[in-house]
Scaffold this motif. Structure first.
Motif, PDB file in Angstrom:
ATOM      1  N   GLN A 181       0.830  -1.213   0.000  1.00 25.97           N
ATOM      2  CA  GLN A 181       0.000   0.000   0.000  1.00 25.97           C
ATOM      3  C   GLN A 181       0.858   1.254   0.000  1.00 25.97           C
ATOM      4  OE1 GLN A 181      -3.236  -0.146  -0.453  1.00 25.97           O
ATOM      5  NE2 GLN A 181      -3.434  -2.356  -0.154  1.00 25.97           N
ATOM      6  N   LYS A 182       2.086   1.165   0.505  1.00 26.27           N
ATOM      7  CA  LYS A 182       2.996   2.318   0.544  1.00 26.27           C
ATOM      8  C   LYS A 182       3.838   2.394  -0.728  1.00 26.27           C
ATOM      9  CE  LYS A 182       3.530   1.618   5.534  1.00 26.27           C
ATOM     10  NZ  LYS A 182       2.810   2.735   6.164  1.00 26.27           N
ATOM     11  N   GLY A 183       3.575   1.502  -1.693  1.00 25.88           N
ATOM     12  CA  GLY A 183       4.305   1.555  -2.958  1.00 25.88           C
ATOM     13  C   GLY A 183       5.600   0.757  -2.963  1.00 25.88           C
ATOM     14  N   ILE A 184       5.803  -0.065  -1.963  1.00 23.41           N
ATOM     15  CA  ILE A 184       7.028  -0.865  -1.881  1.00 23.41           C
ATOM     16  C   ILE A 184       6.794  -2.228  -2.541  1.00 23.41           C
ATOM     17  CG2 ILE A 184       8.607  -2.012  -0.255  1.00 23.41           C
ATOM     18  CD1 ILE A 184       7.990   0.361   1.685  1.00 23.41           C
ATOM     19  N   LYS A 185       7.754  -2.661  -3.358  1.00 22.37           N
ATOM     20  CA  LYS A 185       7.653  -3.970  -4.021  1.00 22.37           C
ATOM     21  C   LYS A 185       7.953  -5.080  -3.003  1.00 22.37           C
ATOM     22  CE  LYS A 185       7.358  -2.527  -8.430  1.00 22.37           C
ATOM     23  NZ  LYS A 185       6.095  -2.712  -9.163  1.00 22.37           N
ATOM     24  N   VAL A 186       7.115  -6.111  -3.032  1.00 23.37           N
ATOM     25  CA  VAL A 186       7.249  -7.193  -2.050  1.00 23.37           C
ATOM     26  C   VAL A 186       7.143  -8.562  -2.741  1.00 23.37           C
ATOM     27  CG1 VAL A 186       6.236  -8.264   0.004  1.00 23.37           C
ATOM     28  CG2 VAL A 186       6.208  -5.765  -0.233  1.00 23.37           C
ATOM     29  N   VAL A 187       8.075  -9.437  -2.408  1.00 25.40           N
ATOM     30  CA  VAL A 187       7.953 -10.851  -2.782  1.00 25.40           C
ATOM     31  C   VAL A 187       7.513 -11.602  -1.530  1.00 25.40           C
ATOM     32  CG1 VAL A 187       9.148 -12.934  -3.589  1.00 25.40           C
ATOM     33  CG2 VAL A 187       9.819 -10.679  -4.482  1.00 25.40           C
ATOM     34  N   VAL A 188       6.411 -12.349  -1.624  1.00 26.01           N
ATOM     35  CA  VAL A 188       6.009 -13.213  -0.509  1.00 26.01           C
ATOM     36  C   VAL A 188       6.278 -14.658  -0.911  1.00 26.01           C
ATOM     37  CG1 VAL A 188       4.094 -14.109   0.873  1.00 26.01           C
ATOM     38  CG2 VAL A 188       4.295 -11.648   0.476  1.00 26.01           C
ATOM     39  N   LEU A 189       7.079 -15.340  -0.107  1.00 28.02           N
ATOM     40  CA  LEU A 189       7.364 -16.757  -0.320  1.00 28.02           C
ATOM     41  C   LEU A 189       6.545 -17.549   0.691  1.00 28.02           C
ATOM     42  CD1 LEU A 189      11.240 -16.414  -0.716  1.00 28.02           C
ATOM     43  CD2 LEU A 189       9.537 -16.651  -2.545  1.00 28.02           C
ATOM     44  N   GLU A 190       5.576 -18.295   0.180  1.00 27.60           N
ATOM     45  CA  GLU A 190       4.674 -19.060   1.049  1.00 27.60           C
ATOM     46  C   GLU A 190       4.870 -20.549   0.758  1.00 27.60           C
ATOM     47  OE1 GLU A 190       2.388 -18.956   3.641  1.00 27.60           O
ATOM     48  OE2 GLU A 190       2.350 -21.096   3.174  1.00 27.60           O
ATOM     49  N   ALA A 191       5.129 -21.327   1.799  1.00 30.36           N
ATOM     50  CA  ALA A 191       5.416 -22.753   1.609  1.00 30.36           C
ATOM     51  C   ALA A 191       4.201 -23.536   1.116  1.00 30.36           C
ATOM     52  CB  ALA A 191       5.915 -23.356   2.927  1.00 30.36           C
ATOM     53  N   GLY A 192       3.005 -23.065   1.470  1.00 33.19           N
ATOM     54  CA  GLY A 192       1.807 -23.828   1.145  1.00 33.19           C
ATOM     55  C   GLY A 192       1.151 -23.418  -0.156  1.00 33.19           C
ATOM     56  N   ALA A 193       0.061 -24.136  -0.485  1.00 32.21           N
ATOM     57  CA  ALA A 193      -0.696 -23.872  -1.708  1.00 32.21           C
ATOM     58  C   ALA A 193      -1.776 -22.822  -1.443  1.00 32.21           C
ATOM     59  CB  ALA A 193      -1.331 -25.158  -2.206  1.00 32.21           C
ATOM     60  N   ARG A 194      -2.361 -22.315  -2.523  1.00 37.86           N
ATOM     61  CA  ARG A 194      -3.415 -21.317  -2.380  1.00 37.86           C
ATOM     62  C   ARG A 194      -4.782 -21.990  -2.413  1.00 37.86           C
ATOM     63  NH1 ARG A 194      -3.242 -15.361  -5.132  1.00 37.86           N
ATOM     64  NH2 ARG A 194      -4.824 -14.447  -3.778  1.00 37.86           N
ATOM     65  N   GLU A 195      -5.532 -21.838  -1.346  1.00 39.33           N
ATOM     66  CA  GLU A 195      -6.893 -22.360  -1.283  1.00 39.33           C
ATOM     67  C   GLU A 195      -7.851 -21.171  -1.285  1.00 39.33           C
ATOM     68  OE1 GLU A 195      -7.309 -25.483  -1.621  1.00 39.33           O
ATOM     69  OE2 GLU A 195      -5.333 -26.265  -1.081  1.00 39.33           O
ATOM     70  N   SER A 196      -9.127 -21.463  -1.166  1.00 33.17           N
ATOM     71  CA  SER A 196     -10.132 -20.390  -1.169  1.00 33.17           C
ATOM     72  C   SER A 196     -11.372 -20.877  -0.448  1.00 33.17           C
ATOM     73  CB  SER A 196     -10.490 -20.033  -2.607  1.00 33.17           C
ATOM     74  OG  SER A 196     -11.183 -21.118  -3.201  1.00 33.17           O
ATOM     75  N   ALA A 197     -12.334 -19.968  -0.264  1.00 33.82           N
ATOM     76  CA  ALA A 197     -13.602 -20.366   0.353  1.00 33.82           C
ATOM     77  C   ALA A 197     -14.237 -21.515  -0.430  1.00 33.82           C
ATOM     78  CB  ALA A 197     -14.556 -19.175   0.421  1.00 33.82           C
ATOM     79  N   GLN A 198     -14.002 -21.525  -1.731  1.00 36.80           N
ATOM     80  CA  GLN A 198     -14.603 -22.577  -2.562  1.00 36.80           C
ATOM     81  C   GLN A 198     -13.951 -23.937  -2.298  1.00 36.80           C
ATOM     82  OE1 GLN A 198     -13.825 -19.390  -3.974  1.00 36.80           O
ATOM     83  NE2 GLN A 198     -15.988 -18.994  -3.545  1.00 36.80           N
ATOM     84  N   THR A 199     -12.649 -23.936  -1.995  1.00 38.47           N
ATOM     85  CA  THR A 199     -11.963 -25.231  -1.830  1.00 38.47           C
ATOM     86  C   THR A 199     -11.894 -25.697  -0.374  1.00 38.47           C
ATOM     87  OG1 THR A 199      -9.760 -24.216  -1.676  1.00 38.47           O
ATOM     88  CG2 THR A 199     -10.533 -24.812  -3.880  1.00 38.47           C
ATOM     89  N   PHE A 200     -12.197 -24.804   0.581  1.00 40.88           N
ATOM     90  CA  PHE A 200     -12.206 -25.242   1.984  1.00 40.88           C
ATOM     91  C   PHE A 200     -13.254 -26.340   2.176  1.00 40.88           C
ATOM     92  CE2 PHE A 200     -10.709 -20.776   3.411  1.00 40.88           C
ATOM     93  CZ  PHE A 200      -9.389 -21.169   3.336  1.00 40.88           C
ATOM     94  N   GLN A 201     -13.033 -27.198   3.167  1.00 37.66           N
ATOM     95  CA  GLN A 201     -13.908 -28.349   3.375  1.00 37.66           C
ATOM     96  C   GLN A 201     -14.569 -28.337   4.746  1.00 37.66           C
ATOM     97  OE1 GLN A 201     -11.551 -31.940   2.762  1.00 37.66           O
ATOM     98  NE2 GLN A 201     -10.246 -30.880   1.286  1.00 37.66           N
ATOM     99  N   ASN A 202     -15.860 -28.596   4.787  1.00 43.53           N
ATOM    100  CA  ASN A 202     -16.583 -28.809   6.052  1.00 43.53           C
ATOM    101  C   ASN A 202     -16.362 -30.249   6.492  1.00 43.53           C
ATOM    102  OD1 ASN A 202     -19.725 -26.836   6.073  1.00 43.53           O
ATOM    103  ND2 ASN A 202     -17.589 -26.197   6.019  1.00 43.53           N
ATOM    104  N   ASP A 203     -15.113 -30.589   6.778  1.00 47.01           N
ATOM    105  CA  ASP A 203     -14.751 -31.979   7.058  1.00 47.01           C
ATOM    106  C   ASP A 203     -13.447 -31.922   7.856  1.00 47.01           C
ATOM    107  OD1 ASP A 203     -13.502 -34.479   6.963  1.00 47.01           O
ATOM    108  OD2 ASP A 203     -14.030 -34.855   4.885  1.00 47.01           O
ATOM    109  N   GLU A 204     -13.502 -32.332   9.122  1.00 48.67           N
ATOM    110  CA  GLU A 204     -12.349 -32.092   9.998  1.00 48.67           C
ATOM    111  C   GLU A 204     -11.070 -32.765   9.515  1.00 48.67           C
ATOM    112  OE1 GLU A 204     -14.262 -33.128  13.798  1.00 48.67           O
ATOM    113  OE2 GLU A 204     -13.947 -31.022  14.360  1.00 48.67           O
ATOM    114  N   TRP A 205     -11.132 -34.060   9.245  1.00 49.44           N
ATOM    115  CA  TRP A 205      -9.900 -34.743   8.833  1.00 49.44           C
ATOM    116  C   TRP A 205      -9.479 -34.320   7.428  1.00 49.44           C
ATOM    117  CZ3 TRP A 205      -6.628 -36.355  12.163  1.00 49.44           C
ATOM    118  CH2 TRP A 205      -7.040 -36.959  13.355  1.00 49.44           C
TER     119      TRP A 205
END
Lengths: 522, 193
Positions: free
Chosen positions: A30-54
């Motif tokens: 937001q301040k105009g600074i370039k940022v690389v984010v390195l995230e170990a995990g995959a990208r999920e979403s509300a659509q891919t989340f599961q109502n299933d504990e295990w």
């Protein structure tokens, strides 16, 4: 979205996209600074989340090899799973319950207010509540915390009704549906809570704030963010002067890449963050990066936790609605007359049938176990979360022989309860029991701690460089352009769920980094 | 749905061809529940489980061991059969598991000085309890604590309602319908949106 070249050494590299990393990245973008984010995990979403504990546990959890040691029961019951935290875009903000509480004034000065506690490594934070208040304001507004900024509280569910009844009968004064980063009304382009009961599994309504559904999309809109999922960092490198200048990571295909950096911010949660510093040892930093104090990985805190479940003659259906549906804050005070320093919160919690079987009495079986499960529909539950003592010997270390898929030593998590932690837990079990008995319980089940969800303190803030790893801005004492941006910074644990404070510190740190960059100090 | 791996259907035809093909047996049973939610889930009152590594006699014995470790008196055999299914699959993919299970079942008979499975359920349970801590016991306990409670038939039995997103959550479906205690004050628990 930005596309930042690997050899571009002008960007800020943020490791991790959870409460700390995701927020920091957005604030910098937001301040105009370039940022690389390195995230170990995959990208999920509300659509891919599961109502299933295990199913969801397999989708979101950090399941890479970890080992445990120490006398805590988690080491016996879940020896390969010391923590229940996430490896996904948004980190553990996909999994958190949403409780958003400010750390109290007296808790920032734990050493001053509690005095020396034998065996504990207590210290005052190098900042105060007053320093953080303007940033807490911003964090609550950003996250849409109920009972702040004119946002109504959430409606209480059945589990809350039971807690409330017992709390009132016991004379507790402060019991309500909590300050939650869950929309009680439509807000910020996200809908309101529909009481699904799967807060821990990633909110399929996007009613719960997470960096996945808020900070990261906002940062992407600026054109300054280069988010790389499935990028697991293995090492941070430095130049001859000692400043960090590159981050080595394994990409989605397992190939090692090196991203040059102007500034590096580590936000991998309190196990991976110190592990990365320890695994980044060099001839200049033989004990690990930024570890001249020897405190990297030490003072690991996980909150005093425990749960109390109770069964009643009538149905409760506790799984219906928000997982953390209400709170009692009366015990969250410093009152040594109770036999311990610091305090604890009591918060409703429910588990679905599959996880109740796994966590009610780990290793349990037989007729008592079955009786509890037989009464699952008539069960109410609460989680107890309090300040645990920082101890130097509770620590994350790089394993001597076990290596991960990239050849890096896996982390070992060592933890022993401090006598203060045990005294507090016993008190909390007693009060939890009293609450449910007052509400008419026919049977009480005290439940030992789950694998840690609040992991704190392993790169702590300190005024003096000998006492900790970073200063009050999260900047490494040893290396000016290296920052710690997650709960590892916490000097002490306080009794509150930590996410709001992690977000608050990230907003404040972004201001500091931007200023330091514009002054060419880093 | 995937949490219901047991074949709850009409009895499988026990053809010789099938036996020759699999080299093992079929575990069969009848639902105890004649009404209610569990029966509603099942298209038939009988169920059948095709065994792959173990015999049907071994499967039947493992089912009884599972019942002894997790004795829910009114929980149907069809749910315990899900544990047997997972143990059988583990035995099929790992010969050491098959060996462990078979040795454990023989151990039961030795401890019973005869046919353990023919004892009454309390006698069976008393013998199994004494095996707590053995690898055999732990294998069955560890498998059961997941398999027994992570399926729709168990959810129906214990009253758990499972996934709610597709039904609009519990917002209009009873998340605050508890009526045997007074309602909290409105400032503690505001009205819903």
């Amino acid at each position: 979205m930005a596309n930042i070249a690997l050899d571009d050494d002008t960007a800020v590299v943020v490791i991790g996209s959870g409460a700390g990393g995701g927020t920091l990245a957005n604030e910098l973008c937001q301040k105009g600074i370039k940022v690389v984010v390195l995230e170990a995990g995959a990208r999920e979403s509300a659509q891919t989340f599961q109502n299933d504990e295990w199913g969801s546990f397999g989708q979101l959890s950090w399941l890479d090899k970890r080992t445990t040691s120490g006398s805590w029961r988690v080491a016996r019951d879940f020896s390969g799973l010391p923590a229940w935290i996430c490896k996904t875009v948004g980190g553990s903000t996909t999994h958190w319950a949403g409780a958003s509480l400010r750390i109290q004034d007296h808790e920032f000065k734990a050493l001053t207010n509690y005095g020396k506690v034998e065996g504990a490594n207590l210290l005052d934070w190098p900042l105060t509540l007053q320093d953080l208040e303007p940033y807490y304001d911003k964090a609550e507004k950003k996250m849409g915390v109920t009972r702040t900024n004119g946002i109504p509280g959430l409606p209480g569910n059945n589990n809350f009704k039971v807690m409330y009844d017992g709390a009132k009968k016991l004379g507790y004064k402060d019991c309500h549906t909590g300050r939650m980063a869950i929309n009680s009304r439509n807000r910020d382009g996200r809908g309101h809570c529909r009481q699904l009961g799967f807060c821990f599994q990633g909110c399929k309504m996007d009613a719960k704030w997470s960096t996945m559904n808020s900070e990261i999309p906002m940062a992407e809109k600026t054109g300054n963010l280069d988010l790389r999922p499935k990028a697991q960092v293995v090492k941070i490198e430095h130049d001859k002067s000692g400043k960090v200048n590159a981050v080595v990571y394994a990409d989605a295909d397992g190939n090692l890449q090196k991203q040059m950096a102007r500034v590096v911010c580590v936000a991998g949660n309190s196990i991976e963050t110190p592990r990365l510093l320890l695994n980044s040892e060099s001839s200049k930093h033989p004990d690990g990066l930024a570890n001249s104090s020897g405190q990297v990985g030490r003072n690991y805190m996980r909150h005093m936790t425990g749960s109390v479940y109770a069964t009643f003659d009538e149905p409760v259906h506790m799984w219906r609605g928000t997982t953390m549906a209400g709170i009692i804050t009366d015990e969250s005070r410093h009152d040594p007359a109770r036999g311990f320093v610091g305090g604890y919160e009591m918060e409703t919690l429910s588990l679905g049938l599959p996880f109740m079987a796994a966590f009610l009495d780990p290793g349990g079986w037989g007729r008592d176990f079955c009786r509890a499960m037989d009464n699952y529909a008539n069960m109410a539950g609460m989680w107890l979360v309090g300040e645990d003592m920082p101890q130097e010997s509770n620590r994350i270390t790089a394993h001597a022989s076990e290596k991960d898929q990239f050849g890096m030593p896996v982390p070992n998590v060592h933890f022993d309860d401090h006598p203060n932690d045990i005294a507090m837990r016993e008190h909390a079990f007693g009060q939890g029991r009293a609450i449910y008995e007052a509400a008419g319980a026919n049977h009480i089940y005290p439940v030992p701690p789950y694998p840690s969800t609040h992991n704190l303190g392993t790169c702590r803030m300190s005024a003096k460089s000998a006492d900790g790893v970073v200063n009050g801005n999260g900047q490494a004492h040893d290396i000016d352009n290296l920052f710690i941006s997650d709960g590892s910074q916490f000097t002490t644990g306080a009794s509150e769920n930590p996410t709001l404070t992690i977000v608050t510190l990230a907003i404040r740190q972004a201001d500091y980094i931007a200023k330091q960059m514009s002054m060419k100090a880093i | 749905m995937k949490q219901t791996p047991v074949e709850v259907n009409a009895p499988v035809a026990l053809t010789r061809r099938r036996f020759l093909k699999t080299g093992s047996g079929v575990l069969m049973g009848t639902l105890m529940a004649t009404g209610g939610t569990l029966a509603a889930l099942a298209p038939s009152r009988t169920w059948a489980l095709t065994m792959s590594a173990l015999t049907d006699a071994e499967g039947d014995k493992l089912l009884k061991v599972t019942r002894a470790i997790f004795p829910h008196d009114t929980l149907d055999d069809a749910v315990y059969a899900l544990v047997v299914k997972d143990l059988d699959a583990a035995a099929a993919s790992d010969a050491n598991v098959a060996k462990l299970l078979r040795a454990g079942l023989q151990d039961l008979d030795q401890r019973a000085s005869g046919d353990w499975a023919s004892l009454d359920y309390l006698a069976r349970e008393n013998i199994v309890i004494k095996m707590a801590g053995t690898d055999f016991f732990e294998k069955i306990r560890g498998t059961s604590v997941v398999s027994l409670y992570n399926n729709e038939m168990a959810w129906a039995h214990f009253g758990y309602e499972g996934a709610s997103y597709d039904k609009g959550g519990y917002f209009d479906r009873g998340f605050q319908d508890l009526n045997w205690l007074p309602d909290p004050d409105a400032n503690a628990s505001p009205a819903k949106a």
